[in-house]
Write a protein that holds these residues in place. Structure first.
Motif, PDB file in Angstrom:
ATOM      1  N   ASN A   1       0.774  -1.247   0.000  1.00 25.00           N
ATOM      2  CA  ASN A   1       0.000   0.000   0.000  1.00 25.00           C
ATOM      3  C   ASN A   1       0.805   1.296   0.000  1.00 25.00           C
ATOM      4  O   ASN A   1       0.372   2.292   0.569  1.00 25.00           O
ATOM      5  CB  ASN A   1      -0.982   0.006   1.182  1.00 25.00           C
ATOM      6  CG  ASN A   1      -2.056  -1.059   1.020  1.00 25.00           C
ATOM      7  OD1 ASN A   1      -2.144  -1.691  -0.033  1.00 25.00           O
ATOM      8  ND2 ASN A   1      -2.865  -1.271   2.055  1.00 25.00           N
ATOM      9  N   ASN A   2       1.993   1.277  -0.566  1.00 25.22           N
ATOM     10  CA  ASN A   2       2.855   2.464  -0.787  1.00 25.22           C
ATOM     11  C   ASN A   2       3.648   2.901   0.429  1.00 25.22           C
ATOM     12  O   ASN A   2       4.448   3.839   0.355  1.00 25.22           O
ATOM     13  CB  ASN A   2       2.035   3.646  -1.346  1.00 25.22           C
ATOM     14  CG  ASN A   2       1.992   4.871  -0.452  1.00 25.22           C
ATOM     15  OD1 ASN A   2       2.711   5.844  -0.695  1.00 25.22           O
ATOM     16  ND2 ASN A   2       1.184   4.839   0.602  1.00 25.22           N
ATOM     17  N   PHE A   3       3.471   2.222   1.564  1.00 23.70           N
ATOM     18  CA  PHE A   3       4.186   2.676   2.760  1.00 23.70           C
ATOM     19  C   PHE A   3       5.682   2.337   2.614  1.00 23.70           C
ATOM     20  O   PHE A   3       6.097   1.841   1.573  1.00 23.70           O
ATOM     21  CB  PHE A   3       3.501   2.126   4.006  1.00 23.70           C
ATOM     22  CG  PHE A   3       2.079   2.617   4.073  1.00 23.70           C
ATOM     23  CD1 PHE A   3       1.809   3.970   4.261  1.00 23.70           C
ATOM     24  CD2 PHE A   3       1.006   1.768   3.835  1.00 23.70           C
ATOM     25  CE1 PHE A   3       0.498   4.458   4.255  1.00 23.70           C
ATOM     26  CE2 PHE A   3      -0.305   2.250   3.828  1.00 23.70           C
ATOM     27  CZ  PHE A   3      -0.556   3.598   4.035  1.00 23.70           C
ATOM     28  N   LEU A   4       6.483   2.621   3.641  1.00 23.51           N
ATOM     29  CA  LEU A   4       7.929   2.710   3.401  1.00 23.51           C
ATOM     30  C   LEU A   4       8.523   1.493   2.675  1.00 23.51           C
ATOM     31  O   LEU A   4       9.282   1.645   1.700  1.00 23.51           O
ATOM     32  CB  LEU A   4       8.675   2.959   4.724  1.00 23.51           C
ATOM     33  CG  LEU A   4      10.178   3.203   4.544  1.00 23.51           C
ATOM     34  CD1 LEU A   4      10.450   4.419   3.671  1.00 23.51           C
ATOM     35  CD2 LEU A   4      10.845   3.378   5.912  1.00 23.51           C
ATOM     36  N   ILE A   5       8.194   0.289   3.143  1.00 16.99           N
ATOM     37  CA  ILE A   5       8.846  -0.881   2.526  1.00 16.99           C
ATOM     38  C   ILE A   5       8.403  -1.037   1.071  1.00 16.99           C
ATOM     39  O   ILE A   5       9.221  -1.294   0.174  1.00 16.99           O
ATOM     40  CB  ILE A   5       8.543  -2.152   3.351  1.00 16.99           C
ATOM     41  CG1 ILE A   5       9.121  -1.998   4.766  1.00 16.99           C
ATOM     42  CG2 ILE A   5       9.124  -3.388   2.670  1.00 16.99           C
ATOM     43  CD1 ILE A   5       8.793  -3.141   5.723  1.00 16.99           C
TER      44      ILE A   5
ATOM     45  N   ASN B   1      -1.641  -3.079  -6.680  1.00 17.93           N
ATOM     46  CA  ASN B   1      -2.508  -1.913  -6.505  1.00 17.93           C
ATOM     47  C   ASN B   1      -1.747  -0.620  -6.785  1.00 17.93           C
ATOM     48  O   ASN B   1      -0.522  -0.619  -6.984  1.00 17.93           O
ATOM     49  CB  ASN B   1      -3.222  -1.912  -5.141  1.00 17.93           C
ATOM     50  CG  ASN B   1      -2.311  -1.579  -3.985  1.00 17.93           C
ATOM     51  OD1 ASN B   1      -1.154  -1.225  -4.163  1.00 17.93           O
ATOM     52  ND2 ASN B   1      -2.843  -1.696  -2.787  1.00 17.93           N
ATOM     53  N   ALA B   2      -2.517   0.461  -6.853  1.00 20.51           N
ATOM     54  CA  ALA B   2      -1.944   1.755  -7.235  1.00 20.51           C
ATOM     55  C   ALA B   2      -2.221   2.792  -6.160  1.00 20.51           C
ATOM     56  O   ALA B   2      -2.256   3.984  -6.420  1.00 20.51           O
ATOM     57  CB  ALA B   2      -2.557   2.201  -8.557  1.00 20.51           C
ATOM     58  N   VAL B   3      -2.412   2.311  -4.938  1.00 25.04           N
ATOM     59  CA  VAL B   3      -2.843   3.203  -3.887  1.00 25.04           C
ATOM     60  C   VAL B   3      -1.795   4.302  -3.628  1.00 25.04           C
ATOM     61  O   VAL B   3      -0.594   4.035  -3.622  1.00 25.04           O
ATOM     62  CB  VAL B   3      -3.196   2.366  -2.625  1.00 25.04           C
ATOM     63  CG1 VAL B   3      -2.027   1.577  -2.122  1.00 25.04           C
ATOM     64  CG2 VAL B   3      -3.797   3.214  -1.538  1.00 25.04           C
ATOM     65  N   PHE B   4      -2.261   5.534  -3.494  1.00 25.56           N
ATOM     66  CA  PHE B   4      -1.408   6.715  -3.296  1.00 25.56           C
ATOM     67  C   PHE B   4      -0.359   6.871  -4.404  1.00 25.56           C
ATOM     68  O   PHE B   4       0.736   7.368  -4.181  1.00 25.56           O
ATOM     69  CB  PHE B   4      -0.735   6.700  -1.927  1.00 25.56           C
ATOM     70  CG  PHE B   4      -1.711   6.665  -0.783  1.00 25.56           C
ATOM     71  CD1 PHE B   4      -2.653   7.669  -0.613  1.00 25.56           C
ATOM     72  CD2 PHE B   4      -1.704   5.620   0.124  1.00 25.56           C
ATOM     73  CE1 PHE B   4      -3.572   7.638   0.436  1.00 25.56           C
ATOM     74  CE2 PHE B   4      -2.616   5.575   1.178  1.00 25.56           C
ATOM     75  CZ  PHE B   4      -3.558   6.589   1.332  1.00 25.56           C
ATOM     76  N   GLY B   5      -0.716   6.379  -5.595  1.00 22.21           N
ATOM     77  CA  GLY B   5       0.148   6.611  -6.750  1.00 22.21           C
ATOM     78  C   GLY B   5       1.350   5.694  -6.843  1.00 22.21           C
ATOM     79  O   GLY B   5       2.269   5.934  -7.644  1.00 22.21           O
ATOM     80  N   ILE B   6       1.350   4.610  -6.076  1.00 26.51           N
ATOM     81  CA  ILE B   6       2.502   3.693  -6.140  1.00 26.51           C
ATOM     82  C   ILE B   6       2.462   2.927  -7.468  1.00 26.51           C
ATOM     83  O   ILE B   6       1.391   2.609  -7.970  1.00 26.51           O
ATOM     84  CB  ILE B   6       2.479   2.725  -4.923  1.00 26.51           C
ATOM     85  CG1 ILE B   6       3.808   1.992  -4.742  1.00 26.51           C
ATOM     86  CG2 ILE B   6       1.331   1.735  -5.010  1.00 26.51           C
ATOM     87  CD1 ILE B   6       4.854   2.793  -4.050  1.00 26.51           C
ATOM     88  N   SER B   7       3.638   2.647  -8.032  1.00 23.92           N
ATOM     89  CA  SER B   7       3.647   1.961  -9.330  1.00 23.92           C
ATOM     90  C   SER B   7       4.967   1.237  -9.524  1.00 23.92           C
ATOM     91  O   SER B   7       5.964   1.523  -8.848  1.00 23.92           O
ATOM     92  CB  SER B   7       3.473   2.978 -10.463  1.00 23.92           C
ATOM     93  OG  SER B   7       4.622   3.805 -10.533  1.00 23.92           O
ATOM     94  N   ASP B   8       4.939   0.312 -10.454  1.00 30.11           N
ATOM     95  CA  ASP B   8       6.162  -0.389 -10.833  1.00 30.11           C
ATOM     96  C   ASP B   8       6.062  -0.785 -12.301  1.00 30.11           C
ATOM     97  O   ASP B   8       4.999  -1.181 -12.766  1.00 30.11           O
ATOM     98  CB  ASP B   8       6.366  -1.643  -9.972  1.00 30.11           C
ATOM     99  CG  ASP B   8       7.785  -2.174 -10.141  1.00 30.11           C
ATOM    100  OD1 ASP B   8       8.676  -1.717  -9.402  1.00 30.11           O
ATOM    101  OD2 ASP B   8       8.014  -2.998 -11.042  1.00 30.11           O
ATOM    102  N   ALA B   9       7.175  -0.707 -12.996  1.00 30.90           N
ATOM    103  CA  ALA B   9       7.177  -1.029 -14.419  1.00 30.90           C
ATOM    104  C   ALA B   9       6.982  -2.525 -14.647  1.00 30.90           C
ATOM    105  O   ALA B   9       6.457  -2.937 -15.667  1.00 30.90           O
ATOM    106  CB  ALA B   9       8.487  -0.566 -15.059  1.00 30.90           C
ATOM    107  N   ASN B  10       7.400  -3.351 -13.691  1.00 34.25           N
ATOM    108  CA  ASN B  10       7.297  -4.804 -13.855  1.00 34.25           C
ATOM    109  C   ASN B  10       7.045  -5.459 -12.494  1.00 34.25           C
ATOM    110  O   ASN B  10       7.949  -6.041 -11.889  1.00 34.25           O
ATOM    111  CB  ASN B  10       8.593  -5.337 -14.493  1.00 34.25           C
ATOM    112  CG  ASN B  10       8.504  -6.823 -14.803  1.00 34.25           C
ATOM    113  OD1 ASN B  10       7.534  -7.503 -14.441  1.00 34.25           O
ATOM    114  ND2 ASN B  10       9.525  -7.338 -15.469  1.00 34.25           N
ATOM    115  N   PRO B  11       5.811  -5.332 -12.004  1.00 30.98           N
ATOM    116  CA  PRO B  11       5.532  -5.845 -10.658  1.00 30.98           C
ATOM    117  C   PRO B  11       5.836  -7.329 -10.510  1.00 30.98           C
ATOM    118  O   PRO B  11       6.266  -7.769  -9.442  1.00 30.98           O
ATOM    119  CB  PRO B  11       4.034  -5.571 -10.460  1.00 30.98           C
ATOM    120  CG  PRO B  11       3.548  -4.824 -11.629  1.00 30.98           C
ATOM    121  CD  PRO B  11       4.644  -4.694 -12.633  1.00 30.98           C
ATOM    122  N   GLU B  12       5.634  -8.098 -11.567  1.00 36.23           N
ATOM    123  CA  GLU B  12       5.877  -9.539 -11.432  1.00 36.23           C
ATOM    124  C   GLU B  12       7.346  -9.801 -11.086  1.00 36.23           C
ATOM    125  O   GLU B  12       7.658 -10.644 -10.235  1.00 36.23           O
ATOM    126  CB  GLU B  12       5.493 -10.273 -12.726  1.00 36.23           C
ATOM    127  CG  GLU B  12       5.724 -11.772 -12.586  1.00 36.23           C
ATOM    128  CD  GLU B  12       4.995 -12.608 -13.630  1.00 36.23           C
ATOM    129  OE1 GLU B  12       4.319 -12.022 -14.502  1.00 36.23           O
ATOM    130  OE2 GLU B  12       5.110 -13.846 -13.555  1.00 36.23           O
TER     131      GLU B  12
END
Ligand SMILES: Cc1cc2nc3c(=O)[nH]c(=O)nc-3n(C[C@H](O)[C@H](O)[C@H](O)COP(=O)(O)O)c2cc1C
Length: 365
Positions: A178-182, A232-243
């Motif tokens: 959920n975008n928190f520190l880790i 998920n994309a909560v608070f704008g978190i994203s990754d180019a290749n989550p897998e």
């Protein structure tokens, strides 16, 4: 034989009475000092028939404690409050893990003495949350953590885990979602570092694994779970290749004999702002992770049972259904209709919408 939601399960150090777990939920009722009081103990005790209660996210460090009303576990007073919660849950025959977090970039400056929030890189979270006066407030651009600040955060997680166990909680769930520190270290939208904590999947997993290793060294792996929200994309978190990042991290966690991996995925069709509309990764994580997996996210009794039957998970966590149904397990068991929650009372306030949802037997009494 296929497991049902009502079958017991050995999870790390504990033999749990069923597989209907309560998902961690911030309820923001612990005041400015983040100390759970008697009302909080009553709330959790009411839900002790869950196979496992996972507490709301609880801050490990003052600088990571940036939402009004959210609890902490870094002062003696907070620890004493949690000891009373653990006692109340145990008195009802339940088990409780504490979810531990550092909010990272999502901490509001006003709640951390005007300091900037900390994060891997100076990339602000998007969206707004209410400040202490209830005014929607945008997130500040965080400060990139120094090596010393990273070490301090790792050791704060271990100290928090020790405090939780000493307070009588049964274990901890490390909040890596959920975008928190880790999570912000794991995903490349928020981690732009060029040192050993950024870049490759190995480097972006380093902070998580350092936290996990410090916590397990302190309290033992059988009392430790980890939560991911890979898509998920909560608070704008994203990754180019989550897998790539999450299957790598899951493989590394497999070697550590943890109690569980907890995977939150929004239903693809939920229309939820949490959903990034990405293909779900829980199946890939199930493959990569050798250990117990908890699944969560808009699941019902039927879809949760289906996940167990198809061996997609070992246990199911329910969030919102537990808010308005303290006796959720009994309702599932006896096909009793669920009561609807009131979202206006999810965060903050007192007993209303918190401890006043009746169990079914009380309703009919
Ligand atoms: C009021 C509320 C507070 C939440 N707080 C947390 C939290 O502290 N930590 C966390 O990992 N997830 C949190 N979540 C997410 C839930 O754990 C869960 O993943 C989400 O509600 C989806 O599951 P559900 O459909 O069964 O409710 C929260 C959700 C709600 C509704």
């Amino acid at each position: 034989m296929t497991a049902t939601l009502f079958d017991p399960i050995q999870l790390g150090d504990y033999y749990l009475k069923n597989r209907v777990f309560m998902a961690p939920m911030t309820r923001a009722r612990t005041g400015p000092a983040g100390i759970p009081d008697e009302l909080v103990a009553i709330y959790y005790a009411q839900r002790a028939s869950a196979g496992l209660v996972i507490s709301e996210a609880t801050a490990v460090h003052p600088r990571g404690d940036g939402w009004p009303g959210a609890p902490g576990i870094y002062t003696d007073e907070q620890q004493a409050g949690w000891a009373a919660v653990a006692d109340a849950v145990h008195a009802e025959g339940g088990r409780i893990f504490m979810q531990i977090w550092h909010m990272g970039r999502a901490a509001l400056s006003e709640s951390i003495e005007g300091q900037k929030p900390l994060a891997p890189s100076p990339v602000a979270a998007t969206g707004e949350i209410p400040n202490s006066k209830g005014v929607p407030t945008a997130f500040d651009t965080p400060e990139a953590m120094s090596a010393a600040q990273i070490r301090e955060a790792v050791s704060a997680f271990a100290t928090a885990a020790r405090r939780a166990i000493d307070a009588g909680l049964d274990g901890v769930e490390i909040h890596a979602a959920n975008n928190f520190l880790i999570d912000a270290f794991l995903r490349d939208g928020s981690n732009r570092r060029s040192d050993e904590y950024g870049g490759s999947v190995e480097n972006r997993s380093r902070f998580l694994l350092e936290v996990v290793d410090a916590v397990t060294a302190e309290i033992g792996a059988g009392k430790v779970g980890v939560r991911f929200s890979p898509t998920n994309a909560v608070f704008g978190i994203s990754d180019a290749n989550p897998e790539a990042i999450f299957t790598y991290a899951a493989r590394q966690l497999s070697r550590r004999n943890l109690a569980y991996l907890h995977v939150l995925e929004p239903a693809l069709d939920s229309g939820s702002p949490m959903s990034a509309g990405l293909p779900l990764l829980a199946p890939a994580l199930r493959e990569s992770y050798d250990g117990l997996m908890i699944l969560n996210g808009s699941l019902t009794q039927q879809t949760g049972q289906r996940a167990l039957t198809s061996d997609a998970a070992d246990a199911i966590a329910f969030g919102v259904p537990f808010i308005s149904n303290p006796d959720l397990v009994e309702r599932f068991r006896n096909n009793i209709a669920l009561s609807k929650p009131n979202p206006d009372t999810f965060y903050g306030g007192g007993a209303e919408g918190y401890t006043d949802y009746p169990a079914k037997e009380l309703e009919s009494a």
